[in-house]
Enzyme design. Structure first.
Site, mmCIF file in Angstrom:
data_model
loop_
_atom_site.group_PDB
_atom_site.id
_atom_site.type_symbol
_atom_site.label_atom_id
_atom_site.label_comp_id
_atom_site.label_asym_id
_atom_site.label_seq_id
_atom_site.Cartn_x
_atom_site.Cartn_y
_atom_site.Cartn_z
ATOM 1 N N GLU A 45 0.833 -1.194 0.000
ATOM 2 C CA GLU A 45 0.000 0.000 0.000
ATOM 3 C C GLU A 45 0.868 1.244 0.000
ATOM 4 O OE1 GLU A 45 -3.793 0.139 1.933
ATOM 5 O OE2 GLU A 45 -3.130 1.842 3.145
ATOM 6 N N GLY A 102 -14.634 5.959 4.731
ATOM 7 C CA GLY A 102 -13.774 7.124 4.827
ATOM 8 C C GLY A 102 -14.027 7.900 6.105
ATOM 9 N N THR A 145 -3.830 4.932 -1.440
ATOM 10 C CA THR A 145 -4.811 5.567 -0.575
ATOM 11 C C THR A 145 -4.981 7.040 -0.926
ATOM 12 O OG1 THR A 145 -5.428 5.938 1.737
ATOM 13 C CG2 THR A 145 -3.100 6.148 1.176
#
Length: 290
Positions: free
Chosen positions: A17, A108, A48
């Site tokens: 990530e 989120g 992200t």
């Protein structure tokens, strides 16, 4: 091919990530990090973005470049809090045009100081709503969701939290990636409980190499993960003895032991939260898989 199809086809894997730098002047250095970590041949790389989609445009550009210029299969994070359906549709259309076939569907976090009415679309309040929306609008797109071995900070309890994970997967999610954790037993217990309520899709453990006390304390304050007392004491002792370099050495060694144990237990793969720290991740992963 969707990521879940590659999971089902391939042997154990690592995935990565990345966090887009806020300042585009830092992008050249960021892509150098990507170049170094691409040699690890990750199954996929996720990207992200900030609270409320504050760097969504950057995420779109970066996942596109990771795929076209660096040969990585990519997965874009997508959040629904504060978003309009039309904007999400445009983002998904742009991903599809760029050949990006997978999305990590997240609710989120609210941006700081957001008013109560911030969530623009009242039908997209939860990650399960977003998973269903993606499944309907782009049925061929792969969908990942998040799981929380130590329970989501806003959940009523672990039972309710697991029921929401099941809902996200039932609404279109293909697999789950867990929030970071430092004690593998938390993951093993989480998976066992998930299986007991009928969740049969892959649950990929997410681990992070601690690179500094300040960084990890900030991260765990946001996500609700816990540092075991003995591990924290080891990190603090390393900090006193050798500063950030010593902390990173201890952190990488701990994460590597986690990964080795998880892989030995037969997990599909391990998802590494890189913090864009190439050397730490290389030290963690090098030689981990055959």
């Amino acid at each position: 091919m969707k990521i879940v199809d590659k999971m089902n086809r391939d042997s154990q894997f690592i995935s990565l990530e990345f966090f887009p730098p806020k300042d585009k002047n830092e992008w050249p250095a960021f892509f150098q990090v990507v170049d170094r970590l691409a040699q690890l041949n990750p199954l996929f790389a996720s990207v992200t973005y900030g609270a409320g989609g504050s760097t969504k445009g950057d995420t779109l550009e970066i996942v596109s470049r990771l795929k076209s210029e660096h040969g990585l299969d990519t997965m874009a994070h997508l959040t629904c809090i504060g978003a309009y359906r039309g904007d999400l549709q445009l983002f998904l259309d742009s991903l599809a045009e760029a050949g990006v076939n997978d999305v990590l569907a997240l609710r989120g976090d609210l941006p700081k100081d957001a008013p109560p009415e911030f969530s623009a679309c009242r039908t997209l309040l939860h990650a399960s709503d977003l998973a269903a929306f993606i499944k309907e609008s782009h049925p061929g797109m792969g969908i990942g969701v998040a799981g929380y071995p130590e329970v989501h900070p806003e959940a009523v309890d672990a039972e309710h939290d697991l029921s929401y994970l099941k809902l996200k997967l039932d609404q279109g999610g293909d697999f789950a990636i867990t929030q970071l954790f430092f004690d593998n037993q938390l993951y093993f217990d989480f998976v066992a409980k998930a299986r007991s309520i009928g969740i049969d899709k892959p649950i990929i453990p997410g681990i992070i190499p601690v690179v500094s006390l300040k960084v990890i304390q900030r991260i765990i304050s946001l996500c609700g993960a816990s540092l075991p007392a003995a591990y924290l004491a080891e990190l603090e002792a390393a900090d006193r003895a050798g500063g950030a370099a010593a902390v990173q050495e201890v952190g990488v060694a701990h994460a590597r032991r986690q990964a080795e144990e998880l892989l030995a237990a037969g997990v599909p793969g391990v998802h590494i939260y890189t913090l864009n720290r190439d050397q730490a991740v290389l030290d963690l992963v090098q030689g981990l898989l055959p």
